[in-house]
Structure formats: C-alpha cells, structure tokens
Design a protein around this motif. Sequence first.
Motif, PDB file in Angstrom:
ATOM      1  N   GLY A  24       3.605 -15.446   8.288  1.00 33.33           N
ATOM      2  CA  GLY A  24       2.580 -15.610   7.089  1.00 33.33           C
ATOM      3  C   GLY A  24       2.051 -16.334   7.171  1.00 33.33           C
ATOM      4  N   ARG A 176       1.787 -10.206  -7.655  1.00 33.54           N
ATOM      5  CA  ARG A 176       1.298 -11.236  -6.215  1.00 33.54           C
ATOM      6  C   ARG A 176       1.755 -10.180  -5.282  1.00 33.54           C
ATOM      7  N   THR A 177       1.747  -9.813  -4.084  1.00 33.13           N
ATOM      8  CA  THR A 177       2.063  -8.490  -2.918  1.00 33.13           C
ATOM      9  C   THR A 177       2.113  -9.502  -2.302  1.00 33.13           C
ATOM     10  N   SER A 178       3.374  -9.216  -1.997  1.00 33.60           N
ATOM     11  CA  SER A 178       3.597 -10.672  -0.776  1.00 33.60           C
ATOM     12  C   SER A 178       4.065  -9.168   0.640  1.00 33.60           C
ATOM     13  N   ARG A 274       6.418 -14.917   5.094  1.00 38.60           N
ATOM     14  CA  ARG A 274       5.956 -14.516   4.143  1.00 38.60           C
ATOM     15  C   ARG A 274       4.221 -14.444   3.965  1.00 38.60           C
ATOM     16  N   ASP A 276       0.902 -13.534   1.350  1.00 40.01           N
ATOM     17  CA  ASP A 276       0.732 -13.332   0.380  1.00 40.01           C
ATOM     18  C   ASP A 276      -0.363 -13.087   0.734  1.00 40.01           C
ATOM     19  N   HIS A 294       7.329  -4.948   1.957  1.00 39.91           N
ATOM     20  CA  HIS A 294       6.066  -5.817   1.268  1.00 39.91           C
ATOM     21  C   HIS A 294       7.344  -5.514  -0.213  1.00 39.91           C
TER      22      HIS A 294
END
Length: 365
Positions: A24, A176-178, A274, A276, A294
């Motif tokens: 990430g 929050r999407t990761s 990850r 974000d 996800h």
Amino acid sequence: MPAVHPNVIDVLRRPCTGPAVWRGPDLADSEDWVLRLSSPQIDELGAALRAVRERGLPLLKVTADDFPLPTLAGELERLADVLENGRGFVLVKGVPVERYGPAAASTVFWGLGRHLGVPVSQNAAGHMLGHARDTGRTLADPSTRGYQTRAELPFHTDGSDVLGLLCLRAARAGARTSLVSSAAVYNAVLARRPDLVERLYRTYFIDRREDHAPGERPCHAAPLASWHGGKLSIRYHRPYLESAQRFPDVPRLEPADVELFDLVDRLAGSPEFRLDVDFAAGDLLLVNNYAVLHSRTEYEDFAEPERKRHVLRLWLTLRRGRDLPPDFWGDLPAAADGSGRGGVTPRDVIAAPGSAGPDGSCCPC
C-alpha cells in the motif's frame, strides 16, 4: 482435522512475484491505479444510457452491445487486463451519480459491468445487482451478510472473479475502504511462518449464511489457496470460516488454523501492506477477488433516509479470467448460467433473476 485438498497438485513454497505483489505505501501517492473519467467519456455514458432508455430495455437484459461506448470500451478492456494480469484493482472516479439518480446510475453501472464481464447472482434470491447499505440487521443473525450492515467488515474476498462497487452516497463518518495484495500477504506468511503456508491449501468449511437451496449443505468445503497456471488465487473470509463451526458435522478448527488466520489478519491490516482508498460518491471500485482482499470499517450514517450511505454492487465473471482448477469452488454447485465461476445459485433459477427481494437488490432503484 483439515487436510490438503486431494486435487491440489502444487503448493507455492517460494515468494510470489509480478505486478499482483504490491504494498500500500508504494501506491498511496500514485494515481497509476486511478482512472479519472474525462468529459467526452462521461458524455459517452450519457449517450449509452439514453440508448437503453429509448429502447425500453429491462436492466437485466442490457448487454454490452446495448450500452455502446465507442472509446471508453477500449479503456475498460485495458482495465480488465489490469484486474486479471496487473495489480488486481482499479478505481474509476467521476461517474456523475448525482446527475443520474439511483435508477439511471444502476443502468450505467450495469452497462459498464457488462463491458467487463458477466454478472453472477450474489445471493440465493438471485439478485444480480446488489445494494450495500445498512438495513438494520446484525451479523448475529446467521442469514445476514456483511454488506447489509454498517458493522466493520474485516479483510476478505467475495464469491466471484471481480467485485464492483459504485458509491452513490458516502457515510457521514467511517466506512474507510482498504485493499491489500493477497500475494504480498502470502509472501509475508511464507517468510514469517513457513510452517503455516501449507494450511492455506487445506480444505476448510465456509458458512453459506443461509444462502443455499433446500437440501443443499449450509456450508461448503474448499481450499483457501490455489497455485495454478502460474497464478496464485486466494479466498479468505474469516467470519464465515468461524461461523461454519456452528454446524456439528464440520471439523473443528485447530490451534494452528487460528494462528494462521491471526497472522493473515494482522498482515492485511498493517500499514505496511494495506492501501486505504478514498471511496466517495461517483467512485467505482473494481477488485479481483483472487488477487486482492478488501475491508471496510464500521460507519456512522446520516439520520435522513435520502442521505444514508448507498453503494451498488456487482459480482462479475471476467471474459478472459484466469484458469482455475476444478476444485477451486470446492463442493459448491455450478453457477446456474453454466459458467462455473462463482456466484450463488438462486433457490429458483427460473424466477429469481427477474424478481426483486424485500430490499430491492436486483431492481434498478
């Protein structure tokens, strides 16, 4: 005791390589994984929407040919290649959902999805277009799926080649999407606990959360990892692995299994791995479920119904998706359309695809 799946031939005992292996922090300041729609591309979407409406086509009958995208179609073909052979995800920004409204946005989303692949059913009711929003249900109910709640959803994969999410409205706070590279997590498990890697290839039992037809088993058995055709494919959904333990005929998880799950969760959630993602209204997120895990944090919604978080969801089979071993989906029944590529077989495969459930999950509004 889970055993290595009888059809698994090769266990990958060396680090996975290639573009599907990423971290990430290396992508956080880059837009290589973002497609910002241009004004001409947005105009193409509007023209395709008008073409569908002028013909009066039902949403589920719309094909790629019915939704013509003279130049954007080529870009979507490139994105499909990125999903399958690249990093495994892409974020499309700028879909003018505020201009369309929910019904038109659903048609646009469906049309884009049809250029990428073939939609498959997301539940036993046969819903092809899903709505991820808080319905007031809780995961304590074994028939509830995570997307129907505002609860935290830990890192997991869904039951299709590709997951598509189109945000119509964002939450007031949270959500929050990761994303995390499955291959990067696999490599880290291999480096830190090589004794646990083989367990990923064993057969585990996964809760179907009441999404099965009468007479079918309420959980299914499958390996979590497959190394096939030079590609690593991972499935992982810890809450469903653990809730399958409620069935007395399911083998008990062993302490080493829990160690493996703890390690995968810790690695996936680490800032070291990850990514974000700023997932806002008008964003379309596409994720290859075999290559990317996800997650979504718990969220707080607005009080007004018309402002509550609302995300459209598609499960897609890619037209040129990877070759999967015959045992990848375990003992799940084959897809109703004969593709054999995931999805949930509807309880009534004749009536369900054209019917809407109580939450309207397959209708365009």
